[in-house]
Design an enzyme around this catalytic site. Structure first.
Site, PDB file in Angstrom:
ATOM      1  N   PHE A   1     -29.850  13.386  -1.156  1.00  0.00           N
ATOM      2  CA  PHE A   1     -29.715  13.792  -2.557  1.00  0.00           C
ATOM      3  C   PHE A   1     -30.912  13.316  -3.389  1.00  0.00           C
ATOM      4  CE2 PHE A   1     -24.840  13.422  -1.931  1.00  0.00           C
ATOM      5  CZ  PHE A   1     -24.768  14.712  -1.441  1.00  0.00           C
TER       6      PHE A   1
ATOM      7  N   ASP B   1     -26.474   9.641 -10.313  1.00  0.00           N
ATOM      8  CA  ASP B   1     -27.010   8.630  -9.395  1.00  0.00           C
ATOM      9  C   ASP B   1     -28.185   7.882 -10.027  1.00  0.00           C
ATOM     10  OD1 ASP B   1     -25.544   8.521  -7.073  1.00  0.00           O
ATOM     11  OD2 ASP B   1     -26.700  10.068  -6.031  1.00  0.00           O
TER      12      ASP B   1
ATOM     13  N   TYR C   1     -14.331   6.846 -12.899  1.00  0.00           N
ATOM     14  CA  TYR C   1     -14.016   5.798 -11.920  1.00  0.00           C
ATOM     15  C   TYR C   1     -14.464   4.436 -12.452  1.00  0.00           C
ATOM     16  CZ  TYR C   1     -14.846   2.607  -8.104  1.00  0.00           C
ATOM     17  OH  TYR C   1     -14.888   1.465  -7.334  1.00  0.00           O
TER      18      TYR C   1
ATOM     19  N   ARG D   1     -28.014  14.081  -6.910  1.00  0.00           N
ATOM     20  CA  ARG D   1     -26.585  14.119  -7.210  1.00  0.00           C
ATOM     21  C   ARG D   1     -26.406  13.601  -8.636  1.00  0.00           C
ATOM     22  NH1 ARG D   1     -22.562  10.659  -3.435  1.00  0.00           N
ATOM     23  NH2 ARG D   1     -23.648   8.957  -4.459  1.00  0.00           N
TER      24      ARG D   1
ATOM     25  N   ASN E   1     -22.864  -1.631  -2.608  1.00  0.00           N
ATOM     26  CA  ASN E   1     -22.448  -0.614  -1.634  1.00  0.00           C
ATOM     27  C   ASN E   1     -21.835  -1.217  -0.382  1.00  0.00           C
ATOM     28  OD1 ASN E   1     -24.383   0.687  -3.503  1.00  0.00           O
ATOM     29  ND2 ASN E   1     -23.985   2.452  -2.205  1.00  0.00           N
TER      30      ASN E   1
ATOM     31  N   ASP F   1       0.885  -1.171   0.000  1.00  0.00           N
ATOM     32  CA  ASP F   1       0.000   0.000   0.000  1.00  0.00           C
ATOM     33  C   ASP F   1       0.921   1.218   0.000  1.00  0.00           C
ATOM     34  OD1 ASP F   1      -3.218   0.337   1.297  1.00  0.00           O
ATOM     35  OD2 ASP F   1      -1.926   2.083   0.900  1.00  0.00           O
TER      36      ASP F   1
HETATM   37  N1  UDP Z   1     -26.519   9.919  -0.568  1.00  0.00           N
HETATM   38  C1  UDP Z   1     -27.218  10.970   0.001  1.00  0.00           C
HETATM   39  N2  UDP Z   1     -26.517  11.890   0.744  1.00  0.00           N
HETATM   40  C2  UDP Z   1     -25.162  11.802   0.932  1.00  0.00           C
HETATM   41  C3  UDP Z   1     -24.467  10.722   0.339  1.00  0.00           C
HETATM   42  C4  UDP Z   1     -25.186   9.804  -0.403  1.00  0.00           C
HETATM   43  O1  UDP Z   1     -28.444  11.081  -0.134  1.00  0.00           O
HETATM   44  O2  UDP Z   1     -24.584  12.684   1.597  1.00  0.00           O
HETATM   45  C5  UDP Z   1     -27.266   8.925  -1.367  1.00  0.00           C
HETATM   46  C6  UDP Z   1     -26.772   8.827  -2.808  1.00  0.00           C
HETATM   47  O3  UDP Z   1     -27.498   9.713  -3.617  1.00  0.00           O
HETATM   48  C7  UDP Z   1     -27.071   7.361  -3.130  1.00  0.00           C
HETATM   49  C8  UDP Z   1     -26.949   6.644  -1.784  1.00  0.00           C
HETATM   50  O4  UDP Z   1     -27.036   7.663  -0.788  1.00  0.00           O
HETATM   51  O5  UDP Z   1     -28.386   7.225  -3.563  1.00  0.00           O
HETATM   52  C9  UDP Z   1     -25.630   5.921  -1.621  1.00  0.00           C
HETATM   53  O6  UDP Z   1     -24.597   6.798  -1.956  1.00  0.00           O
HETATM   54  P1  UDP Z   1     -23.072   6.485  -1.648  1.00  0.00           P
HETATM   55  O7  UDP Z   1     -22.258   7.682  -2.056  1.00  0.00           O
HETATM   56  O8  UDP Z   1     -22.921   5.995  -0.251  1.00  0.00           O
HETATM   57  O9  UDP Z   1     -22.739   5.240  -2.600  1.00  0.00           O
HETATM   58  P2  UDP Z   1     -22.911   5.065  -4.194  1.00  0.00           P
HETATM   59  O10 UDP Z   1     -24.253   4.408  -4.389  1.00  0.00           O
HETATM   60  O11 UDP Z   1     -22.780   6.384  -4.835  1.00  0.00           O
HETATM   61  O12 UDP Z   1     -21.796   4.128  -4.526  1.00  0.00           O
END
Ligand code: UDP
Length: 324
Positions: free
Chosen positions: A207, A284, A141, A281, A170, A32
């Site tokens: 979001f 998403d 990514y 966001r 997740n 790492d």
């Molecule tokens: N999310 C949210 N507020 C935050 C961070 C995430 O509402 O501050 C929502 C985001 O829109 C998604 C879910 O939580 O629908 C999971 O997001 P995260 O970033 O944890 O993982 P991802 O699905 O993007 O890999």
């Protein structure tokens, strides 16, 4: 028991996997560069601080430690950052992997478990998502992980590599008995942010509440990091026993909305979650849920910590110890 090199073993999922590999009796070496990982996540004596792009050093570590297989986590993981600076993701995720594979080739190591992502599917046409759905990432990514998957397929075909690619949904939760948990800087993931909101009183932003889902918020498949770690152990052992190359989704098959996460946090913590409603966001998808039947069938893996309150209870224990 085998000798296994884990790249990115100082990170969140890597450190949990190292913990369970050792518990099972495997011998582990971690490489790492600590650019994002934390030295404290790795047990004494097994960490080599080196960048994957240093092909010569990685080759000698593989040889000196007589490694039989590699589990490759080391990568940048922030979708937002990848849209602002995609070149970082080419250099680190793609370039780092390419160098690692060259080192494996030179050291005669051909067994590989690769940390891929559900982001490979972008906005999938069907949910739950099976592995044969179109690969269509919607951010750099996801693209960086797909590029590495493609390299691996070619190495399997032309260089006799034997690989398993795991596409995670997740990752969340923590392993309290190991003192490990989720801590990114900056943190962008929902569960740690909601727990931080409870601890600090600073509201978390939801979001988007106008999605076409039952409560209007996005649905995700939250998989406990320890279940995820167990999937890596099954995968590497499968390769060590001469199992075939494969790609597997790793998720629970359950979907939970953002609102459900908030209310599970309230149940577990016994406190109100301060939150504000925000806009969607960008990028998403409304609903991402895994079909991981293939993994369950082929490797006899099962998510045994899939209950959302259980996941949050483990994460909560870790967050409280951390303070904020
Ligand atoms: N999310 C949210 N507020 C935050 C961070 C995430 O509402 O501050 C929502 C985001 O829109 C998604 C879910 O939580 O629908 C999971 O997001 P995260 O970033 O944890 O993982 P991802 O699905 O993007 O890999």
């Amino acid at each position: 028991m085998a000798r296994i090199l884990v790249t990115g073993g100082a990170g969140y999922i890597g450190s949990h996997t190292v913990y369970f590999l050792r518990k099972r009796g495997h011998s582990v070496v971690v490489v790492d560069n600590l650019s994002r990982g934390d030295r404290a996540n790795v047990p004494e004596g097994i960490l080599r601080v080196v960048d994957l792009r240093d092909t010569a050093r990685i080759t000698s570590i593989l040889k000196e430690e007589r490694c039989e297989a590699v589990i490759h986590f080391a990568a940048y993981i922030s979708v937002g950052e990848s849209t602002k600076a995609p070149e970082l993701y080419f250099a680190n995720n793609v370039g780092g992997s390419s160098s690692l594979f060259e080192a494996m080739q030179q050291a005669g190591v051909n067994k590989l478990v690769f940390s891929s992502t559900a982001a490979a599917y972008g906005n999938p046409p069907r949910v739950p998502i099976t592995e044969d759905q179109p690969i269509a990432p919607i951010n750099p990514y996801g693209d960086s992980k797909v590029m590495v998957e493609r390299m691996i397929e070619l190495l399997d075909r032309y260089r006799g590599f034997r690989s398993i690619r795991l596409r995670y949904f997740n990752a969340c939760g923590a392993e309290p008995e190991a003192g490990l948990g989720e801590r990114h800087d900056p943190e962008t993931h929902l569960i740690p942010l909601v727990l931080r909101a409870v601890l600090t009183g600073e509201p978390v932003t939801v979001f988007g509440e106008d999605y076409d889902t039952p409560d209007g918020t996005c649905i995700r498949d939250y998989i406990h990091v320890s279940d995820l770690a167990e999937a890596h152990i099954k995968a590497v052992e499968h390769l060590l026993y001469n199992g075939a190359d494969a790609v597997f989704n790793v998720g629970t098959g359950l979907g939970h909305s953002v609102r459900e996460v908030l209310s599970a946090v309230e149940t577990v913590s016994g406190r109100k979650v301060p939150y504000v409603s925000g806009p969607r966001r960008e990028g998403d998808p409304p609903r991402l849920v895994a079909d991981s039947q293939k993994l369950q069938r082929t490797l006899a893996w099962k998510p045994v910590r899939a209950d959302l309150e259980r996941i949050i209870a483990d994460a909560w224990q870790f967050a409280r110890k951390l303070g904020t």
